[in-house]
Design an enzyme around this catalytic site. Sequence first.
Site, PDB file in Angstrom:
ATOM      1  N   ILE A 205      -6.678   4.853   6.221  1.00 46.97           N
ATOM      2  CA  ILE A 205      -5.381   4.166   6.187  1.00 46.97           C
ATOM      3  C   ILE A 205      -4.983   4.286   4.759  1.00 46.97           C
ATOM      4  O   ILE A 205      -5.699   4.233   3.603  1.00 46.97           O
ATOM      5  CB  ILE A 205      -5.254   2.845   6.570  1.00 46.97           C
ATOM      6  CG1 ILE A 205      -5.638   2.524   8.152  1.00 46.97           C
ATOM      7  CG2 ILE A 205      -3.907   2.033   6.184  1.00 46.97           C
ATOM      8  CD1 ILE A 205      -4.637   3.129   9.044  1.00 46.97           C
ATOM      9  N   HIS A 206      -3.686   4.988   4.310  1.00 42.92           N
ATOM     10  CA  HIS A 206      -3.165   5.169   2.843  1.00 42.92           C
ATOM     11  C   HIS A 206      -1.790   5.173   2.903  1.00 42.92           C
ATOM     12  O   HIS A 206      -1.263   5.075   1.537  1.00 42.92           O
ATOM     13  CB  HIS A 206      -3.882   6.508   2.557  1.00 42.92           C
ATOM     14  CG  HIS A 206      -2.987   7.645   2.886  1.00 42.92           C
ATOM     15  ND1 HIS A 206      -3.450   8.182   4.150  1.00 42.92           N
ATOM     16  CD2 HIS A 206      -2.194   8.378   2.172  1.00 42.92           C
ATOM     17  CE1 HIS A 206      -2.610   9.164   4.419  1.00 42.92           C
ATOM     18  NE2 HIS A 206      -1.826   9.293   3.292  1.00 42.92           N
ATOM     19  N   ARG A 207      -1.064   5.174   3.975  1.00 40.09           N
ATOM     20  CA  ARG A 207       0.446   5.263   3.573  1.00 40.09           C
ATOM     21  C   ARG A 207       1.041   3.734   3.239  1.00 40.09           C
ATOM     22  O   ARG A 207       0.723   3.031   3.498  1.00 40.09           O
ATOM     23  CB  ARG A 207       0.980   5.711   5.125  1.00 40.09           C
ATOM     24  CG  ARG A 207       0.614   7.117   5.530  1.00 40.09           C
ATOM     25  CD  ARG A 207       1.237   7.227   6.806  1.00 40.09           C
ATOM     26  NE  ARG A 207       2.940   7.379   6.733  1.00 40.09           N
ATOM     27  CZ  ARG A 207       3.547   8.496   5.947  1.00 40.09           C
ATOM     28  NH1 ARG A 207       2.812   9.700   5.563  1.00 40.09           N
ATOM     29  NH2 ARG A 207       4.850   8.320   5.863  1.00 40.09           N
ATOM     30  N   ARG A 238      -5.823   4.184  -2.988  1.00 37.97           N
ATOM     31  CA  ARG A 238      -4.690   3.362  -2.813  1.00 37.97           C
ATOM     32  C   ARG A 238      -4.849   2.200  -2.059  1.00 37.97           C
ATOM     33  O   ARG A 238      -4.566   1.011  -2.441  1.00 37.97           O
ATOM     34  CB  ARG A 238      -3.448   4.140  -2.311  1.00 37.97           C
ATOM     35  CG  ARG A 238      -2.143   3.187  -1.891  1.00 37.97           C
ATOM     36  CD  ARG A 238      -1.072   3.712  -1.049  1.00 37.97           C
ATOM     37  NE  ARG A 238      -0.575   4.770  -1.836  1.00 37.97           N
ATOM     38  CZ  ARG A 238       0.208   5.912  -1.257  1.00 37.97           C
ATOM     39  NH1 ARG A 238       0.196   6.112  -0.055  1.00 37.97           N
ATOM     40  NH2 ARG A 238       0.827   6.762  -2.199  1.00 37.97           N
TER      41      ARG A 238
END
Length: 382
Positions: A205-207, A238
């Site tokens: 997960i990074h968005r 992030r």
Amino acid sequence: MDMKKVAVVLGTRPEIIKLAPVIRALGDHAYVIHTGQHYDRELSGQFLEQFGLGDPDVVLEGVGGADRGTQIGTAMLALTREFQARRPAAVIVQGDTNAVSAGAQAANYLNIPVIHVEAGLRSYDRAMPEELNRLVVGTLADVHCAATAHNADNLRGEGVDDSRIIVTGNTIVEATLASLEQGSGLIGHHFPDGQAPEKFVLATIHRPENTDTREALERVLRGLVNIGLPVLFLAHPRTRHAAQRFGLRYLLDQLHTIESVGHSELLDLAQAATLLVSDSGGLQEETTVLGKPLLVIRRSTERPESIDAGFARLLTSEQDIASTAGRAIAEGGFGVDLAEARSPYGDGSASERIARIALRIAAGTAVAAAVEEEKRTMLVTA
């Protein structure tokens, strides 16, 4: 033809992965420029090394870590100066990153032909920064190398002339097959007892939509924690920073959390996993080569082909991630025999097609003629 006449502009891990086979197909004619957006060992170095690309010819400065507008503006100015000093015959950009927007603008304003790899993706969600980058390059590109017929239809619907569109397939197919063949042999290394469980979930997960607010990130992490199987979580920088900032480290600690890995290692883990959970665009494509089910945690996707073919299902962080994942695990996917399903992203020849078009243009062939010649070649070899 002079050597190194085709500039390849990239700036992130996915671009390195997807452009590596194109760069290899171009051979000594490729001139690689890294914008510096993700230029460090974890996010770029290991991928350049893995794909045998060596160091880029140029690495721009002042781009990494800046806000979006500064990244695009700084990269565009630096690329303009680079193209003026060492003018290429064509410029290749890939996908929808800030590097794509900067590269397409810098080349177009200097009347250098722009070849867009993975053209025509559309989510129709302007809240996604990538969608705006796609629209910019969709306006500026001279050659649109669409991965699928659906992507080509999107471009035609926006008024792009068919003489500038070619359905090449997606270079991720050959990149994935090459990485799988290379292998890593490191699957068990990432689990506490040195051996992967018989069943586990691989998650990334990074968005921004999932990491920029505490509420969204907490929903995603709680969903993963409650799936009921061990979860190996590849934590993007992030995401790690956001979890720390929002006081959510305790949720990360309930997962098997590791840092980013190389492409071969990622694919080995994905192939061994029972289910994938991600907001990654690349995994939406790679899963169709791997034959694995994927839950896509996003509001929208520019890759409906993966969903239509039965490899992926779309849901937002507000929906019940744990129960949806549980059903997918129990049913072995989403009602489709993925072992028999074919990838909608082509036959693994996209990079060769793209390279041939670029080299024709670099040799002086007009853009439309270069595209038409490749279309004829594809008909003959079909």
